[in-house]
Enzyme design. Structure first.
Site, PDB file in Angstrom:
ATOM      1  N   ASP A 142      -0.715   1.676  -4.078  1.00 42.35           N
ATOM      2  CA  ASP A 142      -1.556   0.732  -4.815  1.00 42.35           C
ATOM      3  C   ASP A 142      -2.843   1.346  -5.336  1.00 42.35           C
ATOM      4  OD1 ASP A 142      -2.542   0.948  -2.180  1.00 42.35           O
ATOM      5  OD2 ASP A 142      -3.468  -1.025  -2.260  1.00 42.35           O
ATOM      6  N   LYS A 195     -11.527   0.531  -1.294  1.00 39.40           N
ATOM      7  CA  LYS A 195     -11.443   1.979  -1.430  1.00 39.40           C
ATOM      8  C   LYS A 195     -10.750   2.291  -2.742  1.00 39.40           C
ATOM      9  CE  LYS A 195      -7.618   2.042   1.966  1.00 39.40           C
ATOM     10  NZ  LYS A 195      -7.873   0.837   2.766  1.00 39.40           N
ATOM     11  N   SER A 207       0.813  -1.208   0.000  1.00 37.83           N
ATOM     12  CA  SER A 207       0.000   0.000   0.000  1.00 37.83           C
ATOM     13  C   SER A 207       0.849   1.261   0.000  1.00 37.83           C
ATOM     14  CB  SER A 207      -0.966  -0.017   1.190  1.00 37.83           C
ATOM     15  OG  SER A 207      -1.890   1.048   1.099  1.00 37.83           O
ATOM     16  N   HIS A 208       0.694   2.088   1.017  1.00 33.59           N
ATOM     17  CA  HIS A 208       1.322   3.401   1.092  1.00 33.59           C
ATOM     18  C   HIS A 208       2.726   3.360   1.675  1.00 33.59           C
ATOM     19  CE1 HIS A 208      -0.704   2.380   4.790  1.00 33.59           C
ATOM     20  NE2 HIS A 208       0.056   3.221   5.441  1.00 33.59           N
ATOM     21  N   ASP A 252      -5.421   2.978  -3.829  1.00 31.58           N
ATOM     22  CA  ASP A 252      -6.710   2.945  -3.139  1.00 31.58           C
ATOM     23  C   ASP A 252      -6.931   4.138  -2.205  1.00 31.58           C
ATOM     24  OD1 ASP A 252      -4.952   2.188  -1.130  1.00 31.58           O
ATOM     25  OD2 ASP A 252      -6.060   0.384  -0.536  1.00 31.58           O
ATOM     26  N   ARG A 253      -5.900   4.956  -1.997  1.00 34.39           N
ATOM     27  CA  ARG A 253      -6.052   6.136  -1.142  1.00 34.39           C
ATOM     28  C   ARG A 253      -5.991   7.403  -1.979  1.00 34.39           C
ATOM     29  NH1 ARG A 253      -3.592   4.847   4.744  1.00 34.39           N
ATOM     30  NH2 ARG A 253      -3.815   2.575   4.669  1.00 34.39           N
ATOM     31  N   ASP A 306      -1.946   6.796  -3.651  1.00 30.27           N
ATOM     32  CA  ASP A 306      -0.843   6.119  -2.952  1.00 30.27           C
ATOM     33  C   ASP A 306      -0.259   4.974  -3.761  1.00 30.27           C
ATOM     34  OD1 ASP A 306      -3.050   4.395  -2.694  1.00 30.27           O
ATOM     35  OD2 ASP A 306      -2.291   3.569  -0.817  1.00 30.27           O
TER      36      ASP A 306
END
Length: 627
Positions: free
Chosen positions: A353, A450, A186-187, A355-356, A351
């Site tokens: 991947d 998300k 992720s982030h 999703d943010r 971010d």
């Protein structure tokens, strides 16, 4: 002038193809017109791992062949349990060097198949994608071979292993797949010395529920074999199908299915009318992460934004030595641009991947808690919600702004633990349309994750809708105008989050233990400085759909004026513990809405640090990130 980083258009090179096999037929199709750039960028053409027959060569000599009549050869490779493979809120995340230990990733993947009912994968279809970070190339080959070894019929994988987390969910749903793997931390930072992660999403595109992740962990403690197909590496650089008797891999364009879905959700013509205006300037920072693969096809090719509006638009394995977390600290270049002299009208970032998201106006930051509430309050600007949202939901630490929208619109409302999987059941049951987390996650029931680009398009839809009748030269309704109008209607929930990253786990756990003890002894009416306690607890959630219960989801102190202090340990890092402290205070007085959040919240912030004895337990003087 607004600062932006122009996409680098790099020359393409021809990738080597996999070694031929008597069992393999490879059918290559032309590169999609929706490919990232006219010529693929460096992440699609940089030196590749050598294609090889096995990633398990060091122990191949001890393997046993499992008979598969009419199928491919399957090897059973002996293994032993490895400690520390418990899945967190968003999969298993560790440093790359941990995943590179012998059988570390392979054990977890095999444990997953051991945890699923056979009908959930045997002869079925699984999706594979990731954010392009370091180690994804090698990991993709390992996952493909173990999937084949366990009887999966087909793998759909994004070209070069690239698929954003929202795109994986979209592809699972469109192709009616049994589930999918997401290779991402992720982030968190990427590169040989940094983070890697893996998670599994189920057949409606949602993250696997705790009932499955708990089984995976249990099986990692007893695993003794890995089932691996004896097939060569698959060339992931070209679209097409590679067949091995009863197993096949299809390399797909990472953008097309996801873009098709977004076009069904939003009015692209309306958004294009905004982005093509000479008096509206837009910038999107992909942070050298996965949305760089989507930014040009969506914002430039489809919606008419200029190419130089895309900043840091080439995905890199180490995210350009950056931290792909779209917040005021790690997206500092974007923040400086938006707060600079004559900054753009609209800025956004996503971010690692995809999703943010972070949303900014000129000199104005939209908190994630406000963002989801404002999207819900303006849902009429989005065709997907033409009949109105079914319901609204937020994670428990997220501010109560969304609650007020749900109350005014008379919509069902839900408060869930942190973790997108808790929204999935509500969506599948038809109870939820729009939801969000204060950790820069926003989305809807178009998928079960998300979705960073969805949030950007939602905001562009609102701004475009509000300005659709504005003639050239007329003052446009801005991001800050929309937010302040919302505050005037609903009141402002001042909100801030203090993150203390990579704390020593022992001290962080002792602090939470101390707070839980404090909660157990607390009584309504007790005074905490100038605040009067309404209640204190450790949040427990009972799922209204299936009745499942999760506990110890965050220590809450809620006061009679609606103010809240919340403490959580985050499960999204790969090392140590991240302590998160959430502070919220509601303000109905319009004359006080322009006060800086840190100023408005200072008494409550001081109380939060004092009550928790955070400095004493963690040794930290200051937070790593303030949101």
């Amino acid at each position: 002038m607004a600062h932006s980083v122009r996409l680098n258009l790099l020359d393409s090179t021809t990738a080597s193809r996999p070694r031929s096999s008597s069992n393999a037929i490879t059918l290559f199709s032309p590169i999609s017109s929706l490919s990232l750039l006219t010529s693929p960028p460096s992440f699609l053409t940089s030196p590749k791992l050598p294609l090889r027959t096995s990633h398990f060569s060091s122990i191949k000599s001890s393997s046993t062949t499992i008979a598969e009549p009419g199928g491919i050869k399957i090897d059973s490779i002996p293994t032993k349990p490895i400690e520390g493979q418990k899945t967190g809120t968003s999969g298993l995340r560790k440093k790359v060097k941990v995943f590179k230990q012998e059988n570390y990733l392979a054990n977890w993947i095999q444990a997953l198949f051991n945890s699923l009912p056979p009908e959930d994968y045997k002869n079925g279809l699984l999706v594979l994608g990731g954010d392009g970070r370091y180690f994804n190339r090698e990991a993709a080959q390992i996952i493909i071979k173990i999937a084949a070894g366990n009887g999966v019929g087909k793998i759909l994988v994004g070209r070069e292993g690239i698929l954003s987390t929202p795109a994986v969910s979209a592809v699972i749903r469109k192709r009616e797949a049994n589930g999918g793997f997401i290779m991402s931390a992720s982030h968190n930072p990427g590169g040989p010395e940094y983070d890697w992660g893996i998670k599994f999403n189920y057949n409606s595109g949602q993250p696997a529920p705790e009932s499955i992740t708990d089984k995976i962990y249990g099986n990692t403690l007893s695993i003794n074999e890995i089932k691996v197909a004896d097939i060569p590496d698959v060339d992931l650089s070209h679209l097409g199908v590679t067949e091995h008797k009863n197993f096949s891999v299809e390399v797909v364009d990472p953008v097309s299915d996801y873009l098709e879905l977004l076009e069904s959700v939003f009015d692209f013509k309306l958004i294009k009318s905004l982005l093509s205006r000479s008096d509206f300037r837009f910038i999107f920072d992909a942070m050298h992460a996965v949305t760089g693969a989507y930014a040009k096809p969506i914002f430039v090719d489809k919606l008419g934004a200029s190419l130089d509006s895309i900043s840091n638009g080439v995905p890199l394995e180490d995210f350009g030595h950056g931290h792909p977390d779209p917040n005021l600290t790690y997206a500092k270049d974007l923040v400086n641009t938006m707060y600079g002299e004559n900054g753009p009208d609209f800025g956004a970032a996503s971010d690692g991947d995809g999703d943010r998201n972070m949303i900014l106006g000129r000199g104005f930051f939209v908190t994630p808690s406000d963002s989801v509430a404002i999207i819900a309050a303006n849902a009429q600007a989005i065709p997907y919600f033409s009949s109105g949202p079914k319901g609204l939901a937020r994670s428990m630490p997220t501010s109560g702004a969304l609650d007020r929208v749900a109350e005014k619109l008379n919509l069902p409302f839900f408060e869930v633990p942190t973790g997108w999987k808790f929204f999935g059941n509500l969506m599948d049951a038809g109870k939820l349309s729009i939801c969000g987390e204060e950790s820069f996650g926003t989305g809807s029931d178009h998928i079960r994750e998300k979705d960073g680009i969805w949030a950007v398009l939602a905001w562009l839809s609102i701004i475009a809708y509000r300005n659709k009748d504005k003639k050239p030269g007329e003052k446009l309704v801005s991001v800050s105008d929309v937010v302040k109008e919302y505050w005037a209607t609903y009141g402002r929930n001042f909100f801030s989050r203090y993150d203390y990253e990579e704390c020593e786990s022992e001290g962080a756990n002792k602090m939470i233990g101390y707070l839980r003890d404090l909660v157990s002894k607390s009584k309504p009416g007790e005074k905490y400085g100038s605040y009067i306690l309404q209640f204190a607890d450790d949040f427990t959630y009972t799922d209204p759909v299936d009745g499942s219960v999760v506990s110890k989801q965050g220590v809450r102190f809620v006061f009679t004026d609606g103010s809240r202090i919340i403490y959580r340990l985050s499960g999204t890092g790969s090392a140590g513990a991240t302590v998160r402290v959430y502070i919220e205070q509601f303000e109905p007085d319009v004359s006080k809405h322009d006060v800086d959040a840190q100023t408005a919240l200072k008494p409550l912030i001081d109380l939060a640090l004092s009550v928790s004895k955070l400095k004493e337990f963690t040794g930290r003087e200051k937070p790593t990130v303030i949101t």
